[in-house]
Design a protein around this motif. Structure first.
Motif, mmCIF file in Angstrom:
data_model
loop_
_atom_site.group_PDB
_atom_site.id
_atom_site.type_symbol
_atom_site.label_atom_id
_atom_site.label_comp_id
_atom_site.label_asym_id
_atom_site.label_seq_id
_atom_site.Cartn_x
_atom_site.Cartn_y
_atom_site.Cartn_z
ATOM 1 N N THR A 21 0.845 -1.199 0.000
ATOM 2 C CA THR A 21 0.000 0.000 0.000
ATOM 3 C C THR A 21 0.875 1.241 0.000
ATOM 4 O O THR A 21 1.807 1.347 0.819
ATOM 5 C CB THR A 21 -0.915 0.016 1.232
ATOM 6 N N LEU A 22 0.565 2.206 -0.905
ATOM 7 C CA LEU A 22 1.298 3.473 -0.969
ATOM 8 C C LEU A 22 0.362 4.581 -0.489
ATOM 9 O O LEU A 22 -0.502 5.054 -1.235
ATOM 10 C CB LEU A 22 1.761 3.746 -2.402
ATOM 11 N N PRO A 23 0.514 5.025 0.773
ATOM 12 C CA PRO A 23 -0.390 6.048 1.315
ATOM 13 C C PRO A 23 -0.159 7.415 0.654
ATOM 14 O O PRO A 23 0.983 7.772 0.308
ATOM 15 C CB PRO A 23 -0.046 6.097 2.797
ATOM 16 N N CYS A 24 -1.248 8.197 0.520
ATOM 17 C CA CYS A 24 -1.165 9.570 0.005
ATOM 18 C C CYS A 24 -2.415 10.334 0.448
ATOM 19 O O CYS A 24 -3.537 9.848 0.262
ATOM 20 C CB CYS A 24 -1.067 9.581 -1.523
ATOM 21 N N THR A 25 -2.203 11.529 1.061
ATOM 22 C CA THR A 25 -3.321 12.386 1.471
ATOM 23 C C THR A 25 -3.002 13.839 1.114
ATOM 24 O O THR A 25 -1.825 14.228 1.016
ATOM 25 C CB THR A 25 -3.568 12.285 2.993
ATOM 26 N N TYR A 26 -4.092 14.635 0.932
ATOM 27 C CA TYR A 26 -3.917 16.063 0.639
ATOM 28 C C TYR A 26 -4.625 16.863 1.717
ATOM 29 O O TYR A 26 -5.799 16.662 1.994
ATOM 30 C CB TYR A 26 -4.509 16.395 -0.748
ATOM 31 N N SER A 75 -9.616 26.468 2.796
ATOM 32 C CA SER A 75 -10.817 25.724 2.425
ATOM 33 C C SER A 75 -11.352 26.112 1.058
ATOM 34 O O SER A 75 -12.207 25.420 0.498
ATOM 35 C CB SER A 75 -11.912 25.933 3.473
ATOM 36 N N ASP A 76 -10.827 27.197 0.512
ATOM 37 C CA ASP A 76 -11.299 27.616 -0.813
ATOM 38 C C ASP A 76 -10.633 26.814 -1.931
ATOM 39 O O ASP A 76 -11.031 26.934 -3.095
ATOM 40 C CB ASP A 76 -11.008 29.114 -1.022
ATOM 41 N N ILE A 77 -9.601 26.040 -1.627
ATOM 42 C CA ILE A 77 -8.900 25.269 -2.647
ATOM 43 C C ILE A 77 -9.768 24.081 -3.039
ATOM 44 O O ILE A 77 -10.257 23.328 -2.198
ATOM 45 C CB ILE A 77 -7.516 24.807 -2.143
ATOM 46 N N LYS A 78 -9.876 23.898 -4.323
ATOM 47 C CA LYS A 78 -10.679 22.811 -4.844
ATOM 48 C C LYS A 78 -9.771 21.798 -5.555
ATOM 49 O O LYS A 78 -8.841 22.166 -6.260
ATOM 50 C CB LYS A 78 -11.715 23.331 -5.839
ATOM 51 N N GLN A 82 -9.236 13.307 -1.385
ATOM 52 C CA GLN A 82 -8.349 13.697 -0.293
ATOM 53 C C GLN A 82 -7.395 12.560 0.124
ATOM 54 O O GLN A 82 -6.306 12.812 0.625
ATOM 55 C CB GLN A 82 -9.163 14.150 0.934
ATOM 56 N N GLU A 83 -7.783 11.286 -0.081
ATOM 57 C CA GLU A 83 -6.953 10.148 0.338
ATOM 58 C C GLU A 83 -6.911 9.113 -0.782
ATOM 59 O O GLU A 83 -7.475 8.027 -0.679
ATOM 60 C CB GLU A 83 -7.493 9.508 1.625
ATOM 61 N N PRO A 84 -6.181 9.384 -1.843
ATOM 62 C CA PRO A 84 -6.094 8.449 -2.968
ATOM 63 C C PRO A 84 -4.994 7.407 -2.769
ATOM 64 O O PRO A 84 -4.053 7.293 -3.569
ATOM 65 C CB PRO A 84 -5.792 9.371 -4.128
ATOM 66 N N THR A 85 -5.047 6.664 -1.655
ATOM 67 C CA THR A 85 -4.025 5.638 -1.357
ATOM 68 C C THR A 85 -4.039 4.561 -2.429
ATOM 69 O O THR A 85 -5.094 4.057 -2.815
ATOM 70 C CB THR A 85 -4.274 5.022 0.015
ATOM 71 N N THR A 139 -5.312 21.171 -8.451
ATOM 72 C CA THR A 139 -6.173 21.994 -7.601
ATOM 73 C C THR A 139 -6.450 23.331 -8.278
ATOM 74 O O THR A 139 -5.737 23.762 -9.188
ATOM 75 C CB THR A 139 -5.490 22.247 -6.242
ATOM 76 N N TYR A 140 -7.473 23.934 -7.732
ATOM 77 C CA TYR A 140 -7.814 25.291 -8.186
ATOM 78 C C TYR A 140 -7.998 26.151 -6.957
ATOM 79 O O TYR A 140 -8.739 25.751 -6.032
ATOM 80 C CB TYR A 140 -9.092 25.290 -9.030
ATOM 81 N N PRO A 141 -7.332 27.227 -6.868
ATOM 82 C CA PRO A 141 -6.551 27.945 -7.888
ATOM 83 C C PRO A 141 -5.054 27.717 -7.758
ATOM 84 O O PRO A 141 -4.275 28.323 -8.469
ATOM 85 C CB PRO A 141 -6.874 29.389 -7.581
ATOM 86 N N ASP A 142 -4.568 26.803 -6.829
ATOM 87 C CA ASP A 142 -3.119 26.669 -6.595
ATOM 88 C C ASP A 142 -2.401 25.868 -7.670
ATOM 89 O O ASP A 142 -1.173 25.894 -7.740
ATOM 90 C CB ASP A 142 -2.865 26.004 -5.229
ATOM 91 N N GLY A 143 -3.101 25.139 -8.492
ATOM 92 C CA GLY A 143 -2.429 24.329 -9.512
ATOM 93 C C GLY A 143 -2.091 22.932 -8.983
ATOM 94 O O GLY A 143 -2.738 22.407 -8.065
ATOM 95 N N ASN A 144 -1.031 22.323 -9.524
ATOM 96 C CA ASN A 144 -0.670 20.937 -9.177
ATOM 97 C C ASN A 144 0.223 20.869 -7.927
ATOM 98 O O ASN A 144 1.153 21.664 -7.780
ATOM 99 C CB ASN A 144 0.036 20.272 -10.347
ATOM 100 N N GLU A 145 -0.065 19.879 -7.054
ATOM 101 C CA GLU A 145 0.743 19.576 -5.853
ATOM 102 C C GLU A 145 1.120 18.091 -5.903
ATOM 103 O O GLU A 145 0.285 17.238 -6.212
ATOM 104 C CB GLU A 145 -0.058 19.873 -4.583
ATOM 105 N N GLU A 146 2.390 17.750 -5.610
ATOM 106 C CA GLU A 146 2.862 16.360 -5.773
ATOM 107 C C GLU A 146 3.715 15.910 -4.590
ATOM 108 O O GLU A 146 4.476 16.694 -4.012
ATOM 109 C CB GLU A 146 3.673 16.229 -7.063
#
Length: 468
Positions: free
Chosen positions: A36-41, A46-49, A90-93, A113-120
């Motif tokens: 299992t490879l855990p991943c959460t954002y 709260s305005d980030i989509k 939010q939790e695409p493990t 995400t919007y409006p921040d763009g991509n997070e990795e």
């Protein structure tokens, strides 16, 4: 919790990207198992989509999508072994089943995400492969009595493992180790170790132990190996008790041979090349003598054969006229007779000694200073002087032949001295046996005539001599 789970938890490290994407920096998995490879954002606003989440694998600098999820477009999973633990932005493990070595690599969890763009966030997947361990003796290892060449007698293999195993050997036999590492096409590693010795027959049946240590096992694995060394027969003959005598019945010799493979043929002969006596029967490795005779008085030879060769041993048989027990009885009788004769002689000597000793003691007890011994050359008599004896009185009607000579103190002193000399003679008698003593020891400065005593009739009588 098993060792693998503990190892998995210890190898997990947390890595955060911009403090929003949280993944583990490194995850360890085992080939054939699931991981299992855990991943959460965790957005800070709260305005980030979140519009989409994508898992990518980087191979050779190039990224390939392995899993995509969008609330609007659904999920895309090109590899059937790869899926999401649950459908959540939010939790695409990520879950990878039945791991293969090709699954090892770097995985990125990317959020759009919007409006921040991509997070990795990035995770390194490390795969461990539990090896298949085995060890065995080398079949057909041929030795000899000398062992003048080194050969491989045991193999130990730790196959398809990752990382490679460490192999060592434990043995009472001195030997050398040869190790080879093979990189397999699936990314696993095979380690092969060979144990080599100078083989002899003594090494056959001995045990060596292969010790395999790997990262996938909490303790090393020990595999014992019983060596199988092939060698020609080694022969010995038993059963001879050195008591083969004429007319003895059913005497046997046994031919015993060790060898690998075991001997398949035994043959009895005489060392001289003569045929076996008619009284001898051969039954396999047994030589049976029905009746012992002089023809059996020879040297027997036994040959044993296996696929590697033929070896022999020989034994010399000595035939006796009669059994050792009978000979021992005869010798015992002779020895007993000699001992008995010696004891009888010693007993007679002791009896004679005590008889003579008794006489000597009796003679001493009857001697007094006034004892006189007279003789006329024909007979001998002993007279004890007494005060009332008729010997002291003059004879009536006959001339006086002797008269009483009173004993003075000087006479008694002389007789005492003579008595002491007699005692010295007795001591010499005890040492060297009886002897004729005519007179006591006379000092060099004394006259021989001092021993003589004049009588009234003109004769001379020794004071100390005994006339018999």
């Amino acid at each position: 919790m098993g060792p693998r789970a503990a190892l998995l938890l210890l190898s997990l490290a947390c890595s955060c990207s911009a403090q929003k994407v949280k993944v583990r920096a490194e995850v360890t998995g085992y080939v054939g198992q699931d991981v299992t490879l855990p991943c959460t954002y965790s957005p800070d606003n709260s305005d980030i989509k979140i519009t989409q989440v994508t898992w990518m694998k980087e191979t050779g600098g190039k990224k390939t999508n392995v899993a995509v999820y969008s609330p609007n477009w659904g999920k895309n999973l090109p590899n059937p072994r790869i899926s999401f633990l649950k459908e959540s932005l939010q939790e695409p493990t990520l879950v990878i089943k039945s791991l293969m070595m090709t699954d090892e690599g770097t995985y990125g969890c990317e959020f759009a995400t919007y409006p921040d763009g991509n997070e990795e966030g990035t995770t390194r997947l490390i795969l461990l492969a539990e090896p298949r361990n085995s060890a065995a003796a080398v079949p057909g290892a041929v030795g000899d009595a000398v062992g003048d060449r080194e050969i491989t007698v045991a193999n130990c293999t730790s196959a398809n493992g990752k990382p490679p195993s460490d192999i060592t050997w434990q043995s009472v036999l001195p030997g050398n180790v040869s190790t080879r590492v093979i990189n397999n096409t699936d990314g696993t590693i095979t380690v092969n170790s060979q144990y080599k010795i100078f083989p002899t027959s003594e090494a056959n049946g001995k045990t060596v132990t292969c010790i395999i240590a790997s990262r996938t096992a909490s303790v090393p694995q020990n595999i014992p190996v019983v060596l199988s060394i092939q060698y020609p027969p080694e022969v010995r003959i038993s059963g001879y008790d050195d008591n083969w005598y004429i007319n003895r019945q059913q005497a046997e010799l046994t031919c015993t041979a060790s060898g690998n493979p075991p001997p398949s043929k035994y043959e009895w002969k005489t060392a001289s090349g003569q045929p076996l006596p008619n009284t001898v029967d051969v039954v396999g490795n047994l030589l049976v003598v029905k009746t012992v005779d002089n023809l059996v008085n020879t040297t027997f030879l036994c040959q044993a054969t296996n696929s590697l060769g033929t070896s022999s041993a020989q034994l010399e048989v000595l035939v006796r006229e009669r059994a050792m027990a009978e000979q021992s009885d005869s010798i015992g009788a002779i020895v007993g007779g000699v001992i008995g004769a010696l004891l009888l002689i010693a007993l007679i000597g002791i009896v004679v000694f005590f008889v003579l000793r008794s006489r000597k003691t009796k003679d001493k007890a009857t001697y007094t200073p006034k004892t006189r011994i007279f003789g006329n050359g024909a007979t001998s008599q002993e007279f004890a002087y007494r005060e009332d004896s008729e010997l002291g009185k003059p004879l009536q009607g006959a001339p006086r032949l002797a008269e009483e000579i009173p004993c003075t103190q000087a006479d008694e002193d002389d007789e005492k001295q003579n008595y002491e000399l007699l005692e010295e003679d007795d001591e010499r008698f005890n040492e060297v046996g009886p002897m004729l003593q005519l007179r006591p020891h006379i000092p060099h400065d004394a006259y021989l005539d001092d021993d003589m005593e004049s009588q009234n009739d003109g004769s001379m009588i020794s004071k100390t001599a005994v006339y018999v």
